[in-house]
Motif scaffolding. Sequence first.
Motif, PDB file in Angstrom:
ATOM      1  N   ARG A  85       9.259  -1.826   0.154  1.00  0.00           N
ATOM      2  CA  ARG A  85       9.328  -0.549   0.889  1.00  0.00           C
ATOM      3  C   ARG A  85       8.003  -0.001   1.390  1.00  0.00           C
ATOM      4  O   ARG A  85       7.933   0.579   2.442  1.00  0.00           O
ATOM      5  N   ARG A  86       6.922  -0.161   0.634  1.00  0.00           N
ATOM      6  CA  ARG A  86       5.600   0.271   1.106  1.00  0.00           C
ATOM      7  C   ARG A  86       5.586   1.696   1.645  1.00  0.00           C
ATOM      8  O   ARG A  86       5.048   1.965   2.722  1.00  0.00           O
ATOM      9  N   LEU A  87       6.174   2.604   0.889  1.00  0.00           N
ATOM     10  CA  LEU A  87       6.157   4.011   1.291  1.00  0.00           C
ATOM     11  C   LEU A  87       4.936   4.704   0.696  1.00  0.00           C
ATOM     12  O   LEU A  87       4.216   4.122  -0.114  1.00  0.00           O
ATOM     13  N   PHE A  88       4.721   5.953   1.087  1.00  0.00           N
ATOM     14  CA  PHE A  88       3.663   6.771   0.496  1.00  0.00           C
ATOM     15  C   PHE A  88       4.345   7.729  -0.475  1.00  0.00           C
ATOM     16  O   PHE A  88       4.908   8.742  -0.050  1.00  0.00           O
ATOM     17  N   ILE A  94       9.852  13.629   5.206  1.00  0.00           N
ATOM     18  CA  ILE A  94       9.637  13.813   6.643  1.00  0.00           C
ATOM     19  C   ILE A  94       8.310  13.189   7.084  1.00  0.00           C
ATOM     20  O   ILE A  94       8.228  12.550   8.133  1.00  0.00           O
ATOM     21  N   LYS A  95       7.269  13.322   6.256  1.00  0.00           N
ATOM     22  CA  LYS A  95       5.973  12.717   6.637  1.00  0.00           C
ATOM     23  C   LYS A  95       6.060  11.195   6.647  1.00  0.00           C
ATOM     24  O   LYS A  95       5.517  10.545   7.553  1.00  0.00           O
ATOM     25  N   ASN A  96       6.744  10.622   5.654  1.00  0.00           N
ATOM     26  CA  ASN A  96       6.912   9.171   5.645  1.00  0.00           C
ATOM     27  C   ASN A  96       7.674   8.719   6.891  1.00  0.00           C
ATOM     28  O   ASN A  96       7.305   7.708   7.508  1.00  0.00           O
ATOM     29  N   LEU A  97       8.710   9.446   7.262  1.00  0.00           N
ATOM     30  CA  LEU A  97       9.479   9.062   8.460  1.00  0.00           C
ATOM     31  C   LEU A  97       8.608   9.137   9.708  1.00  0.00           C
ATOM     32  O   LEU A  97       8.592   8.213  10.534  1.00  0.00           O
ATOM     33  N   MET A  98       7.855  10.241   9.839  1.00  0.00           N
ATOM     34  CA  MET A  98       7.058  10.434  11.054  1.00  0.00           C
ATOM     35  C   MET A  98       5.943   9.389  11.190  1.00  0.00           C
ATOM     36  O   MET A  98       5.514   9.090  12.316  1.00  0.00           O
ATOM     37  N   LEU A  99       5.514   8.824  10.057  1.00  0.00           N
ATOM     38  CA  LEU A  99       4.493   7.774  10.145  1.00  0.00           C
ATOM     39  C   LEU A  99       4.987   6.563  10.938  1.00  0.00           C
ATOM     40  O   LEU A  99       4.191   5.830  11.514  1.00  0.00           O
ATOM     41  N   GLY A 100       6.309   6.378  10.977  1.00  0.00           N
ATOM     42  CA  GLY A 100       6.870   5.270  11.762  1.00  0.00           C
ATOM     43  C   GLY A 100       6.693   5.462  13.256  1.00  0.00           C
ATOM     44  O   GLY A 100       6.791   4.521  14.038  1.00  0.00           O
ATOM     45  N   ALA A 101       6.411   6.718  13.661  1.00  0.00           N
ATOM     46  CA  ALA A 101       6.299   7.042  15.097  1.00  0.00           C
ATOM     47  C   ALA A 101       4.841   7.133  15.543  1.00  0.00           C
ATOM     48  O   ALA A 101       4.545   7.671  16.614  1.00  0.00           O
ATOM     49  N   TRP A 102       3.932   6.582  14.747  1.00  0.00           N
ATOM     50  CA  TRP A 102       2.492   6.791  14.979  1.00  0.00           C
ATOM     51  C   TRP A 102       1.985   6.305  16.325  1.00  0.00           C
ATOM     52  O   TRP A 102       0.972   6.805  16.824  1.00  0.00           O
ATOM     53  N   LEU A 103       2.702   5.358  16.959  1.00  0.00           N
ATOM     54  CA  LEU A 103       2.212   4.856  18.247  1.00  0.00           C
ATOM     55  C   LEU A 103       2.826   5.585  19.437  1.00  0.00           C
ATOM     56  O   LEU A 103       2.508   5.300  20.579  1.00  0.00           O
ATOM     57  N   ARG A 104       3.738   6.531  19.151  1.00  0.00           N
ATOM     58  CA  ARG A 104       4.509   7.128  20.243  1.00  0.00           C
ATOM     59  C   ARG A 104       3.945   8.485  20.623  1.00  0.00           C
ATOM     60  O   ARG A 104       3.499   9.246  19.777  1.00  0.00           O
ATOM     61  N   SER A 105       4.006   8.795  21.935  1.00  0.00           N
ATOM     62  CA  SER A 105       3.446  10.066  22.378  1.00  0.00           C
ATOM     63  C   SER A 105       4.499  11.027  22.928  1.00  0.00           C
ATOM     64  O   SER A 105       4.241  12.210  23.082  1.00  0.00           O
ATOM     65  N   ASP A 106       5.718  10.525  23.199  1.00  0.00           N
ATOM     66  CA  ASP A 106       6.760  11.402  23.753  1.00  0.00           C
ATOM     67  C   ASP A 106       7.446  12.152  22.610  1.00  0.00           C
ATOM     68  O   ASP A 106       8.342  11.634  21.948  1.00  0.00           O
TER      69      ASP A 106
END
Length: 225
Positions: A85-88, A94-106
Amino acid sequence: MLLEVRELSVAYGKAVALENVSLEVRAGEFVAVLGPNGAGKSTLLKAISRAQPSSGTLRFRGESLQPLPAHAVVGKGICHCPEGRRLFPELTVIKNLMLGAWLRSDRAAVEADLDQVHRLFPVLKERGAQVVGTLSGGQQQMVAIGRALMGRPALLLLDEPSVGIAHRLKVEIFDAIKRIQANGTAILMAEQDAQSALRVADRVYVLEHGQVGRSGSSAELGSDD
Ligand code: ADP
Ligand code: ADP
C-alpha cells in the motif's frame, strides 16, 4: 492495444525474476496475473510502472515507454497501486488521496475524481479527516486504490488488492474494482487468489517462476480446474 509487453526480462543481480514475459491489455479490459508468492507478479507491475525492464519492450498506446522516467509514466495514464500500500500513515485519508493527483493542475477535474472515489468507497468520505494509520487493513487498501485513481489512469496496476483482508471487505473491494472497469479504466491486477480473480477478470495470465504458463479468458481457465 493499450499496453503491450514483449519479451520482458528482469533480474535482481544474477537472480532472474522474469524471463521473456509477453502480455497485452486492451483499452477497458480487466486482466489478471495469477501466480504463487515469488512468481514475479510484483516485479512485473513495477517494471511497467517504472518503465525499467532489464530487457524487452513496453509499449503504451503504440508508443515506447522506455525512455520515460517513472513520473512521466503516471502522466501517460498508468497508475500503480503497489503491494504493501505505501501510504502515509500519519496523514489523513483526504491528504493521502490528494497525493495521487500531484501531477494534475485542473482542480475542477481533480474534485470530480475525488467525488468518484468517495462514491466507490463511501467510508473514505466519512473518514476523510482520520489519519490513515488508524484505519483497518481493508480501509487502507481502499485509500491505496483511491489514491491511484486520483492520477486518472487509463490503466490501473493493482498489486494483490485483497491480500490480508477479511472476506466481507474483499468482496467489497473486488466489486469496486469491477465498477472502476465499468467506468472505462483498464486493469492489470496481480493476485494469488485465483478463484476471486477468475470471477472478476476478463482474461488471465498464469505466472510461474518468472514465466507465463497458461493464459486465456477467465471462462476458459476457470473451467480447467
Ligand atoms: P510475487 O509478486 O509474485 O510474489 P516478486 O516479483 O515479488 O513475486 O518476486 C519475484 C522473485 O524476485 C522472487 O524470487 C523474489 O525473491 C525476487 N525479488 C523480488 N524483489 C527483489 C529485490 N528487490 N531484490 C532481490 N530479489 C528480489
Ligand atoms: P480490522 O478489522 O482490520 O482489524 P480494526 O479492528 O483495527 O480493523 O478496526 C475496526 C474499526 O475501527 C475500523 O472501522 C477502523 O477504522 C476503526 N478504528 C480502528 N482504530 C481506530 C482509531 N484509532 N480511531 C478511530 N477508528 C478506529
